[in-house]
Motif scaffolding. Structure first.
Motif, PDB file in Angstrom:
ATOM      1  N   ASN A  70       0.819  -1.215   0.000  1.00 13.39           N
ATOM      2  CA  ASN A  70       0.000   0.000   0.000  1.00 13.39           C
ATOM      3  C   ASN A  70       0.853   1.266   0.000  1.00 13.39           C
ATOM      4  N   PHE A  73       2.050   1.701  -3.663  1.00 13.58           N
ATOM      5  CA  PHE A  73       0.985   2.203  -4.543  1.00 13.58           C
ATOM      6  C   PHE A  73       0.610   3.635  -4.176  1.00 13.58           C
ATOM      7  N   ALA A  74       0.671   3.991  -2.900  1.00 18.96           N
ATOM      8  CA  ALA A  74       0.406   5.377  -2.503  1.00 18.96           C
ATOM      9  C   ALA A  74       1.428   6.311  -3.133  1.00 18.96           C
ATOM     10  N   TYR A  77       0.509   6.865  -6.735  1.00 17.11           N
ATOM     11  CA  TYR A  77      -0.598   7.809  -6.921  1.00 17.11           C
ATOM     12  C   TYR A  77      -0.141   9.257  -6.753  1.00 17.11           C
ATOM     13  N   ALA A  95      -3.548   9.327  -0.237  1.00 21.32           N
ATOM     14  CA  ALA A  95      -3.131   8.344  -1.242  1.00 21.32           C
ATOM     15  C   ALA A  95      -3.029   6.948  -0.637  1.00 21.32           C
ATOM     16  N   PHE A  96      -2.535   6.859   0.601  1.00 20.12           N
ATOM     17  CA  PHE A  96      -2.392   5.556   1.253  1.00 20.12           C
ATOM     18  C   PHE A  96      -3.756   4.933   1.513  1.00 20.12           C
ATOM     19  N   SER A  99      -5.357   3.723  -1.555  1.00 18.86           N
ATOM     20  CA  SER A  99      -4.768   2.448  -1.957  1.00 18.86           C
ATOM     21  C   SER A  99      -5.367   1.298  -1.167  1.00 18.86           C
ATOM     22  N   THR A 102      -8.754   0.552  -2.522  1.00 17.80           N
ATOM     23  CA  THR A 102      -8.677  -0.086  -3.834  1.00 17.80           C
ATOM     24  C   THR A 102      -8.258  -1.539  -3.714  1.00 17.80           C
ATOM     25  N   MET A 103      -7.212  -1.810  -2.931  1.00 15.14           N
ATOM     26  CA  MET A 103      -6.700  -3.178  -2.805  1.00 15.14           C
ATOM     27  C   MET A 103      -7.743  -4.100  -2.180  1.00 15.14           C
ATOM     28  N   VAL A 122      -4.700   1.883 -10.639  1.00 15.31           N
ATOM     29  CA  VAL A 122      -5.795   1.172  -9.979  1.00 15.31           C
ATOM     30  C   VAL A 122      -5.954  -0.227 -10.561  1.00 15.31           C
ATOM     31  N   GLU A 125      -3.148  -2.356  -9.243  1.00 12.58           N
ATOM     32  CA  GLU A 125      -3.324  -2.634  -7.818  1.00 12.58           C
ATOM     33  C   GLU A 125      -4.475  -3.604  -7.576  1.00 12.58           C
TER      34      GLU A 125
END
Length: 314
Positions: A70, A73-74, A77, A95-96, A99, A102-103, A122, A125
């Motif tokens: 995460n 991915f943050a 983003y 952003a975290f 994520s 989304t995950m 996205v 992820e």
């Protein structure tokens, strides 16, 4: 005659004497041997590592993987501007948590991707989250469904006369309320020996049992080895076994009736855990209604018997 030893050998023997009583099998059944010189990092066999590591370490490892993914991915983003709608500009926290949503396929709708780049991240992820969820679920199920034995071994083994012959005995019991089918017990004597050429060896010798197989193991089982003239324990006593750094390793295998899977359990006895001229307290009593009852509070209890010495060594 044993040939004379080289000057280096007495030093080795003295070193071994300091390391005596380092049992191979711990009382909980785990091996007590340290492997050195073998390069086998955990990530080379990650599935086996994840299955065999302790539960706290397993949860910690999964948590670290989850949080690391995460965070990465943050950071993705945060590349560029206005990738996430309704998120504070350059806010790592937004952003975290986006994520995380989304995950986990939560999708609250308060924040959503609004650029082609964000939608591509996205997509990646979502695929990674699906794979991680499947892997974590599979590992969790495999750990919970792994067959385990709940077998109790007596804290002490005893040597006493049985039908006029010195006999080694120890107890084992099934702690679950089900049955272990086709149970087999193997008893092995591990001891130090010196060959005629002066070479030190750690020998494994199987000890024959009066009964090594039980079709249905439900309650308790007293395992016996007769110490006759053919037994490796003949002409032995506590001191001689201690000098050989001897250890009795017990291995019990069988089929769990509930799971229909093979289970196993191990235990070991060192010379100071063998009581000569002792016997086990009886486990079975009769209830007022006539039924038999087994009292596990007496499982480990032994008492001394007034019989001729069972030490075969003269």
């Amino acid at each position: 005659m044993i040939p004379s030893q080289t000057p280096k050998q007495p030093q080795k023997q003295a070193h071994r004497k300091k390391l005596r009583h380092s049992r191979i099998v711990r009382p909980d059944g785990r091996f007590n041997v340290t492997r050195v010189g073998l390069f086998n990092p955990p990530w080379r066999d990650i599935y086996h590592t994840m299955l065999t590591m302790p539960w706290p370490m397993f949860f910690l490892t999964v948590s670290v993987f989850y949080l690391t993914a995460n965070v990465l991915f943050a950071c993705a983003y945060l590349i560029g501007d206005d990738n996430i709608a309704n998120a504070t500009a350059h806010s790592f926290a937004d952003a975290f948590f986006f994520s995380v949503q989304t995950m986990a396929s939560i999708g609250y709708g308060a924040m959503y991707p609004q650029t082609v780049y964000a939608n591509l991240v996205v997509t990646i992820e979502a695929l990674a989250g699906l794979m991680m969820l499947a892997a974590a679920t599979g590992l969790m199920f495999a750990r919970f469904s792994k067959p385990t034995a709940r077998v109790l071994f007596s804290q002490m083994a005893v040597i006493t006369l049985y039908d006029g012959t010195p006999t080694l005995m120890f107890r084992t019991a099934n702690q679950r309320r089900n049955r272990i089918l086709e149970a087999n017990v193997q008893l092995t004597l591990v001891h130090n020996t010196l060959t005629q050429e002066g070479h030190f060896m750690r020998r494994f010798t199987d000890l024959p049992l009066v009964r090594s197989h039980s079709p249905i193991f439900a309650l308790s089982w007293t395992v016996m080895h007769v110490i006759d003239e053919h037994s490796p324990l003949a002409n032995q006593d506590m001191d001689s076994l201690d000098d050989q750094d001897a250890e009795l390793i017990v291995t019990l295998t069988g089929i769990d009736e509930t799971l229909s899977q093979t289970i196993h359990s191990r235990h070991s006895y060192t010379p100071d855990e063998i009581a000569w001229d002792h016997h086990f307290v009886d486990l079975f009593t009769q209830m007022p209604n006539g039924n038999l009852a087994i009292d596990y509070a007496q499982f480990h209890k032994i008492y001394r018997v007034d019989t001729p010495s069972t030490n075969a060594k003269k």
